[in-house]
Design an enzyme around this catalytic site. Structure first.
Site, PDB file in Angstrom:
ATOM      1  N   ASP A  85     -58.698  42.554  19.241  1.00 16.46           N
ATOM      2  CA  ASP A  85     -58.172  43.623  20.089  1.00 16.46           C
ATOM      3  C   ASP A  85     -56.848  44.101  19.500  1.00 16.46           C
ATOM      4  O   ASP A  85     -55.828  43.426  19.614  1.00 16.46           O
ATOM      5  CB  ASP A  85     -57.978  43.102  21.519  1.00 16.46           C
ATOM      6  N   GLY A 125     -53.953  46.232  20.032  1.00 21.63           N
ATOM      7  CA  GLY A 125     -53.241  47.000  21.037  1.00 21.63           C
ATOM      8  C   GLY A 125     -52.117  47.804  20.410  1.00 21.63           C
ATOM      9  O   GLY A 125     -51.884  47.754  19.197  1.00 21.63           O
ATOM     10  N   THR A 134     -48.958  47.305  20.786  1.00 26.67           N
ATOM     11  CA  THR A 134     -47.854  46.431  20.394  1.00 26.67           C
ATOM     12  C   THR A 134     -48.328  45.201  19.646  1.00 26.67           C
ATOM     13  O   THR A 134     -47.748  44.827  18.620  1.00 26.67           O
ATOM     14  CB  THR A 134     -47.053  46.005  21.638  1.00 26.67           C
ATOM     15  N   GLY A 185     -60.469  54.814  26.128  1.00 32.32           N
ATOM     16  CA  GLY A 185     -59.880  53.699  25.383  1.00 32.32           C
ATOM     17  C   GLY A 185     -60.826  52.513  25.352  1.00 32.32           C
ATOM     18  O   GLY A 185     -61.334  52.078  26.386  1.00 32.32           O
ATOM     19  N   ASP A 218     -60.225  49.432  24.758  1.00 25.65           N
ATOM     20  CA  ASP A 218     -59.691  48.282  25.475  1.00 25.65           C
ATOM     21  C   ASP A 218     -59.965  48.390  26.970  1.00 25.65           C
ATOM     22  O   ASP A 218     -60.176  47.380  27.648  1.00 25.65           O
ATOM     23  CB  ASP A 218     -58.195  48.128  25.217  1.00 25.65           C
ATOM     24  N   THR A 270     -26.238  54.265  40.406  1.00 27.31           N
ATOM     25  CA  THR A 270     -27.157  54.846  39.420  1.00 27.31           C
ATOM     26  C   THR A 270     -28.047  53.777  38.793  1.00 27.31           C
ATOM     27  O   THR A 270     -29.242  53.996  38.572  1.00 27.31           O
ATOM     28  CB  THR A 270     -26.368  55.600  38.333  1.00 27.31           C
TER      29      THR A 270
END
Length: 239
Positions: A6, A8, A10, A92, A94, A170
């Site tokens: 697989d 991906g 990353t 996709g 995956d 913030t």
């Protein structure tokens, strides 16, 4: 034995399966030809299947195909489920492997599959084995980074879940938008599925699973190798 890969955005995940039993697991940011040779030499690999969100080189694919009988998962690959997706050629790989993995883990059960990685994908397969489709959103790091990169003054905040759902400054406003906003989105999707189709198992995979496991209101099943399990089931189906 079956070699399942697989690729991906990353990381690359690799498993060797003996039937339904996983014998070997490897994870890295890439997969070299030397590593392929090592795995094939250490295990009696008969077939391999590959799913990728990256553009792989022809040289790598040729090398892998020279070692084993290789299936590169695409929209023409026969599947053990029925897909209702209108554009299978753009789906996709995956995502489809993930719902097949969920179907293996929980047969005859409605399943929501959430892959929390670079992007977040939310997919649904019903108890009859029909894949309905799903949604794609930015992952939590992409949300965090983009608000900093595409503005002049918003800071790059830490991953911290604020105690209040209303941001008091913030930093906490950004953190709520990133983290609570993602949680609300996923919970709304799961709620909508349950209302329309009935109660569903919720399976999570991907690198950010541990965050959602803590804060999501639903009971989830963490399944880090769900795509690899699905790839193995596709190979077994095609046997």
């Amino acid at each position: 034995m079956n070699l399942c890969i697989d690729f991906g955005n990353t990381n690359v995940k690799v498993s060797v399966f003996d039937g339904e039993l996983e014998r070997y697991y490897y994870k890295n940011n890439d997969l070299s030809k030397d590593k392929v040779n090592e795995i094939c030499n250490n295990y009696n690999i008969e077939k391999a299947i590959l799913s990728s969100t990256r553009n792989l080189t022809a040289d790598f694919l040729q090398h892998l195909g020279s070692k084993v009988h290789l299936t590169v998962l695409d929209h023409n690959t026969p599947l053990p489920i029925k897909s209702l997706y209108e554009t299978p050629e753009t789906l996709g790989k995956d995502r489809i492997a993930g719902v097949i993995g969920a179907r293996y883990e929980f047969p005859s059960t409605n399943c929501v599959v959430i892959d929390a990685g670079t992007c977040i994908t939310m997919d649904f397969i019903d108890a009859k084995g029909q894949y309905h489709g799903g949604n794609i959103s930015p992952g939590i790091n992409m949300r965090r980074q983009s608000m900093h990169d595409f503005t002049d003054k918003l800071p790059l905040v830490d991953f911290k879940y604020p105690s209040s759902f209303i941001g008091k400054n913030t930093e906490s406003a950004l953190q709520n938008g990133i983290l609570r906003g993602t949680i609300y989105e996923l919970e709304t999707f799961i709620d909508s599925i349950n209302k329309e189709f009935g109660d569903s198992k919720v399976l999570f995979t991907g690198g950010d699973t541990i965050f959602f496991e803590e804060y999501l209101k639903f009971t989830i099943f963490a399944a880090s190798n769900l795509v690899l399990v699905g790839l193995n089931e596709i190979l077994r189906f095609n046997d």
